[in-house]
Write a protein that holds these residues in place. Structure first.
Motif, PDB file in Angstrom:
ATOM      1  N   THR A 129       0.825  -1.206   0.000  1.00 15.23           N
ATOM      2  CA  THR A 129       0.000   0.000   0.000  1.00 15.23           C
ATOM      3  C   THR A 129       0.861   1.258   0.000  1.00 15.23           C
ATOM      4  OG1 THR A 129      -1.735  -1.181   1.220  1.00 15.23           O
ATOM      5  CG2 THR A 129      -1.841   1.219   1.227  1.00 15.23           C
TER       6      THR A 129
ATOM      7  N   SER B 100      -7.986  -0.877  -3.510  1.00 15.66           N
ATOM      8  CA  SER B 100      -6.954   0.151  -3.657  1.00 15.66           C
ATOM      9  C   SER B 100      -6.876   0.597  -5.108  1.00 15.66           C
ATOM     10  CB  SER B 100      -5.590  -0.380  -3.200  1.00 15.66           C
ATOM     11  OG  SER B 100      -5.499  -0.430  -1.809  1.00 15.66           O
TER      12      SER B 100
ATOM     13  N   TRP C 128      -6.944   3.113   4.804  1.00 15.79           N
ATOM     14  CA  TRP C 128      -7.188   1.681   4.756  1.00 15.79           C
ATOM     15  C   TRP C 128      -7.216   1.072   6.154  1.00 15.79           C
ATOM     16  CZ3 TRP C 128      -9.519  -1.584   1.967  1.00 15.79           C
ATOM     17  CH2 TRP C 128      -9.653  -1.348   0.599  1.00 15.79           C
TER      18      TRP C 128
END
Length: 422
Positions: free
Chosen positions: A20, A351, A406
């Motif tokens: 991420t 994402s 997230w």
């Protein structure tokens, strides 16, 4: 419900967290070196993210296996999951190309979101297994028809991808584990690495000449462009980092996970398991490094040396986590990482969708009021950059803020005990 191996969930979570961060910098021109892929040959911590996940796929196949299940059900589950993962990856490529009846702006965005909702229910939904199988086949067929059927909007849509490679590796290692023992699996793993090395070093590249490992002129790049012209990575257009030939050694990464899973599932004492994992990891790093002098470490080519080197580090990390968490019992710090580890497909897929959605939203450019700019660069340039002297720090902070978003999402899922499996 099977008892989960906490150390494996933590390793998967760490992998997703790093993914991420490295995938979402504020500015690709200002990223700290360890958070970038190697330019070509070489290996950075970022290069280890994807192979670690593939390694975990192999381990998970072993630990998730269920006894007393018919061959028909096992095969159906393997094929269904393979198609679902592959379709999720394909849809990420299709999303930004979806058009309908001349829709624009908010209307087009709403239409794409509606299609996404249908895909999410179809591929993440927990319903009748036979229906899951046929729905996955239908979606897979539809997307291939759109890609290769002469439809203008999709004639250059990318076919390979991260999730697509995960799907293929999952398929092969699952079939191997289903029908073979660890000795056969080890032989197959070594064989694919040697075969790939021989192919890349001995077979001349058509139209180019001598075998080589250079960007765009190697045999893997030639095969990608020959079989999937126009359907490759947008950055290169003529080759793909998740291409066809380089998927062969990626299977070796998954097999390394199978072997680690077999060790973890064995009747050996836990400390001995951790020791063997650590020693195997050191061996993988050392052999991969030595091999790299003739077959360079290269993630884009997924060279055989890279497979051993990356799998070695994954083994070392797993051995340490297994010792600390599952043997010594230090688990109080693990919840945050487990949250990411139990919902990896949700994080990866959404994402990709979120970034694509935000890039559709337009806002007035403060520097040029007559022009519009995307929301993401606006937020970064005008809300984050002015607060930092170093552009590298600003870029990193943006990535960490995205990680924070997230984290909040996954806390909600965690508290509601929601785990979404493909």
């Amino acid at each position: 419900m099977k008892q989960r191996l906490v150390s494996l969930d933590v390793l998967r979570g760490l992998t997703m967290i790093l993914m991420t961060i490295v995938n979402n910098p504020g500015d690709w021109e200002h990223v700290y070196a360890p958070l970038l892929h190697a330019e070509w040959h070489g290996c950075t911590p970022t290069d280890l993210v994807f192979p670690t996940f593939l390694f975990i796929v192999g381990v998970s196949v072993v630990l998730a296996s269920a006894p007393n299940v018919s061959d028909q059900i096992i095969l159906q589950r393997i094929v269904t999951r393979t198609l679902r993962i592959f379709c999720l990856g394909l849809f990420l490529s299709f999303f930004s190309r979806i058009q309908f009846a001349g829709l624009e702006d908010a209307a087009l965005l709403a239409f794409r979101l509606a299609i996404t909702a249908v895909v999410v229910v179809a591929l993440f939904g927990n319903y009748d297994r036979k229906l899951q199988f046929w729905v996955a086949i239908a979606l897979f067929t539809i997307m291939l028809i759109l890609a290769f059927g002469g439809f203008e909007d999709f004639k250059t849509v990318r076919i390979p991808g991260v999730l697509q490679r995960i799907a293929i590796v999952y398929l092969i290692v699952s079939l191997l584990y289903w029908r073979t023992g660890w000795v056969t699996q080890a032989i197959v793993g070594v064989s694919v690495l040697l075969i790939y090395w021989a192919i890349m070093t001995l077979i001349p590249v058509p139209g180019i000449g001598e075998p080589n490992f250079e960007k765009g002129t190697n045999l893997a790049a030639w095969l990608d462009n020959f079989l999937l012209p126009g359907h490759l990575w947008a950055t290169s257009k003529t080759w793909d980092p998740e291409g066809i030939l380089s998927t062969l050694p990626a299977i070796g990464t998954g097999i390394a996970g199978l072997l680690a899973g077999a060790l973890l599932k064995s009747n050996l004492e836990k400390p001995r398991k951790a020791f063997y994992l650590f020693v195997a990891g050191l061996a993988g790093v050392l052999i991969g490094f030595i091999w790299s002098f003739v077959f360079p470490l290269n993630k884009a080519l997924w060279t055989s040396s890279f497979v051993l080197y990356a799998a070695g580090w994954a083994l070392i990390c797993l051995s340490i986590l297994f010792y600390v968490i599952d043997i010594k019992g230090f688990k109080s710090w693990t919840a945050y990482f487990v949250m990411f580890g139990v919902n990896p497909m949700v994080v990866f897929f959404f994402s990709g969708i979120i970034i694509r959605l935000l890039n559709v939203v337009k806002i007035t450019n403060p520097a040029k009021p007559s022009e519009q700019m995307n929301l993401v660069p606006y937020f970064y340039q005008y809300q984050i950059v002015p607060r930092f002297e170093s552009p590298y720090n600003a870029s990193l902070v943006y990535a960490l803020l995205y990680l924070l978003i997230w984290s909040v999402i996954l806390v909600v899922l965690w508290r509601r005990r929601l785990v979404f499996k493909v």
